[in-house]
Scaffold this active site. Structure first.
Site, PDB file in Angstrom:
ATOM      1  CD  GLU A  48      -4.949 -28.256  28.679  1.00 24.13           C
ATOM      2  OE1 GLU A  48      -3.866 -27.692  28.621  1.00 24.13           O
ATOM      3  OE2 GLU A  48      -5.707 -28.157  29.635  1.00 24.13           O
ATOM      4  CG  ASP A  49      -3.354 -33.979  24.161  1.00 18.01           C
ATOM      5  OD1 ASP A  49      -3.842 -35.097  24.417  1.00 18.01           O
ATOM      6  OD2 ASP A  49      -2.921 -33.680  23.031  1.00 18.01           O
ATOM      7  CG  HIS A 109      -5.489 -26.695  22.637  1.00 17.38           C
ATOM      8  ND1 HIS A 109      -6.276 -25.989  21.766  1.00 17.38           N
ATOM      9  CD2 HIS A 109      -6.311 -27.583  23.223  1.00 17.38           C
ATOM     10  CE1 HIS A 109      -7.516 -26.432  21.839  1.00 17.38           C
ATOM     11  NE2 HIS A 109      -7.566 -27.390  22.712  1.00 17.38           N
ATOM     12  CB  ILE A 111       1.179 -32.281  23.558  1.00 15.17           C
ATOM     13  CG1 ILE A 111       0.548 -33.360  24.445  1.00 15.17           C
ATOM     14  CG2 ILE A 111       1.152 -30.932  24.249  1.00 15.17           C
ATOM     15  CD1 ILE A 111       1.260 -33.547  25.778  1.00 15.17           C
ATOM     16  CG  HIS A 128      -4.512 -21.627  21.267  1.00 16.87           C
ATOM     17  ND1 HIS A 128      -4.774 -21.672  19.918  1.00 16.87           N
ATOM     18  CD2 HIS A 128      -4.849 -22.847  21.744  1.00 16.87           C
ATOM     19  CE1 HIS A 128      -5.255 -22.858  19.597  1.00 16.87           C
ATOM     20  NE2 HIS A 128      -5.297 -23.597  20.686  1.00 16.87           N
ATOM     21  CG  ASP A 163      -4.817 -33.430  19.406  1.00 21.05           C
ATOM     22  OD1 ASP A 163      -3.666 -33.134  19.804  1.00 21.05           O
ATOM     23  OD2 ASP A 163      -5.316 -34.553  19.563  1.00 21.05           O
ATOM     24  CG  ASN A 218     -11.689 -31.700  20.337  1.00 23.50           C
ATOM     25  OD1 ASN A 218     -12.218 -30.614  20.446  1.00 23.50           O
ATOM     26  ND2 ASN A 218     -10.863 -32.169  21.223  1.00 23.50           N
TER      27      ASN A 218
HETATM   28  C1  LIG Z   1      -8.051 -32.185  24.487  1.00 20.64           C
HETATM   29  O1  LIG Z   1      -8.916 -31.847  25.444  1.00 20.64           O
HETATM   30  C2  LIG Z   1      -9.016 -30.477  25.695  1.00 20.64           C
HETATM   31  C3  LIG Z   1      -9.986 -30.289  26.717  1.00 20.64           C
HETATM   32  O2  LIG Z   1     -11.284 -30.272  26.187  1.00 20.64           O
HETATM   33  C4  LIG Z   1      -9.561 -29.783  24.568  1.00 20.64           C
HETATM   34  O3  LIG Z   1      -9.642 -28.433  24.858  1.00 20.64           O
HETATM   35  C5  LIG Z   1      -8.690 -30.024  23.457  1.00 20.64           C
HETATM   36  O4  LIG Z   1      -9.418 -29.578  22.424  1.00 20.64           O
HETATM   37  C6  LIG Z   1      -8.305 -31.435  23.262  1.00 20.64           C
HETATM   38  N1  LIG Z   1      -7.112 -31.389  22.602  1.00 20.64           N
HETATM   39  C7  LIG Z   1      -6.718 -32.362  22.023  1.00 20.64           C
HETATM   40  C8  LIG Z   1      -5.331 -32.591  22.291  1.00 20.64           C
HETATM   41  O5  LIG Z   1      -7.449 -33.042  21.380  1.00 20.64           O
END
Ligand SMILES: *[C@@H]1O[C@H](CO)[C@@H](O)[C@H](O)[C@H]1NC(C)=O
Ligand SMILES: *[C@@H]1O[C@H](CO)[C@@H](O)[C@H](O)[C@H]1NC(C)=O
Length: 349
Positions: A48-49, A109, A111, A128, A163, A218
């Site tokens: 995911e990251d 999650h 990084i 988490h 994030d 996000n």
């Molecule tokens: C990155 O992507 C994942 C997958 O959707 C998401 O869950 C997460 O919120 C995002 N995290 C970051 C690092 O933005």
């Protein structure tokens, strides 16, 4: 900052959209292909990251367990992988984590890396454990591909971090999306257009909210000149440019509206271009229907501060190759694309 004021600034107050819109449920996508793409061996349960160091070492977080979203290995703890993008055929190697850290509940999650003046590489990881939020600080030891756990950050303002972007060896900006603190609240935000998601600045001396009024903040990242912070609002389908001030406060500069659910942001350190892993149709992420797989889409934004930023769809796939792209990061003419729960794809540009 006053949330109502901020809302008005963003012009977001009026848009009480019904929720399928937030998830872009009706959008279908035309494919865009890239040459010489290959799936990365060893990454099967999400990537995911991704954060790439200037020397081409890429960190990848994997194995996120997210309420309501599929996991291919629900009982396996999360992992951090390392790839050396200088190799012709880079492999993903799991980094060993020092003893004493609770691996069983590791649920990584977002990084972010930080390189100190003495070249020490710090890795910040949003975690988490047991559906709570912490931010873990590790030191990267290249000699034996390991991470030494240094510290756990917890704070009442770090409610449900998605994030982070590191600002120093013990300070960072974080986005809160309410996902883990309150799943119901997050859905309310989506259904009703509530904007309770925010950005927090954390340092040992001071922790404060520096921006608010997002539907679901996000991905977060910083411009190469370190003057601007970019925030992706996944359910509002846009990227906010915020100016960073000496006191760490952020003020809104502009918002770029897009037609896709923007997840993680990655910045090309040479050009300043913003690369985004997106979900063209968010409903499919939640459906988990093998006949109707979640698609992948990668956008590149050039010159976001100019009057007319250029937005290019660099890659798009209906899920037959790659499902649910969440991040895309470039290094030396190559693109590494990560996903929420699926695999990782490495392509030439
Ligand atoms: C990155 O992507 C994942 C997958 O959707 C998401 O869950 C997460 O919120 C995002 N995290 C970051 C690092 O933005
Ligand atoms: C997805 O795309 C592939 C390749 O472009 C195509 O062969 C396949 O039929 C598509 N699948 C669906 C469900 O549209």
């Amino acid at each position: 900052m006053n949330k109502v004021k901020f809302l008005k600034l963003f012009g977001a107050g009026e848009s009480l959209n019904p929720w399928p819109n937030r998830l872009n449920a009706s959008r279908e996508i035309a494919p865009v292909t890239l040459p010489n793409c290959r799936l990365i061996k060893g990454i099967e349960t999400g990537s995911e990251d991704i954060d790439i160091l200037p020397n081409g070492l890429a960190f990848i977080s994997s194995g996120l367990k997210y309420p309501g979203i599929k996991s291919f290995a629900p009982d396996k703890p999360g992992e951090i992988f390392l790839m050396d993008l200088n190799e012709d055929n880079p492999r993903a190697v799991e980094l060993r984590i020092s003893r004493g850290f609770d691996m069983a509940s590791f649920n990584p999650h977002g990084i972010s890396t930080y390189i100190d003046r003495d070249d020490t590489v710090y890795l910040f990881v949003v975690n988490h454990p047991h559906q709570k939020t912490t931010v873990e600080l590790f030191k990267f030891v290249e000699d034996d591909s390991s991470l030494v756990h240094l510290k756990t950050f917890r704070h009442e303002l770090l409610t449900s971090v998605n994030d982070i972007v590191a600002m120093g060896p013990d300070s960072f900006y974080a986005t809160n999306d309410h996902y883990f603190s309150d799943f119901i609240l997050m859905f309310l935000e989506m259904f009703l257009g509530l904007t309770w998601s925010n950005v927090v600045y954390y340092s040992p001396k001071e922790v404060k909210e520096v921006a608010a009024g997002f539907y679901s903040a996000n991905g977060i990242n910083i411009s190469p000149d370190r003057k601007y912070i970019y925030v992706a609002d996944v359910f509002d389908h846009n990227v906010h440019v915020m100016e960073k001030h000496a006191n760490w406060n952020l003020t809104h500069v502009k918002t770029l509206q897009l037609d896709t659910l923007v997840d993680n942001l990655s910045i090309d350190p040479h050009t300043g271009d913003i690369w985004i892993g997106c979900h063209p149709n968010g409903m499919k992420l939640f459906y988990n229907d093998p006949e109707n797989l979640p698609a992948s889409e990668v956008l590149r934004i050039q010159n976001i501060l100019s009057e007319e930023p250029a937005v290019t769809r660099v890659y798009a796939d209906n899920g037959s190759v790659l499902q649910g792209s969440s991040v895309a990061s470039v290094y030396e003419g190559k693109l590494l694309i990560g996903t929420v729960f699926h695999r990782a794809l490495y392509c030439e540009l």
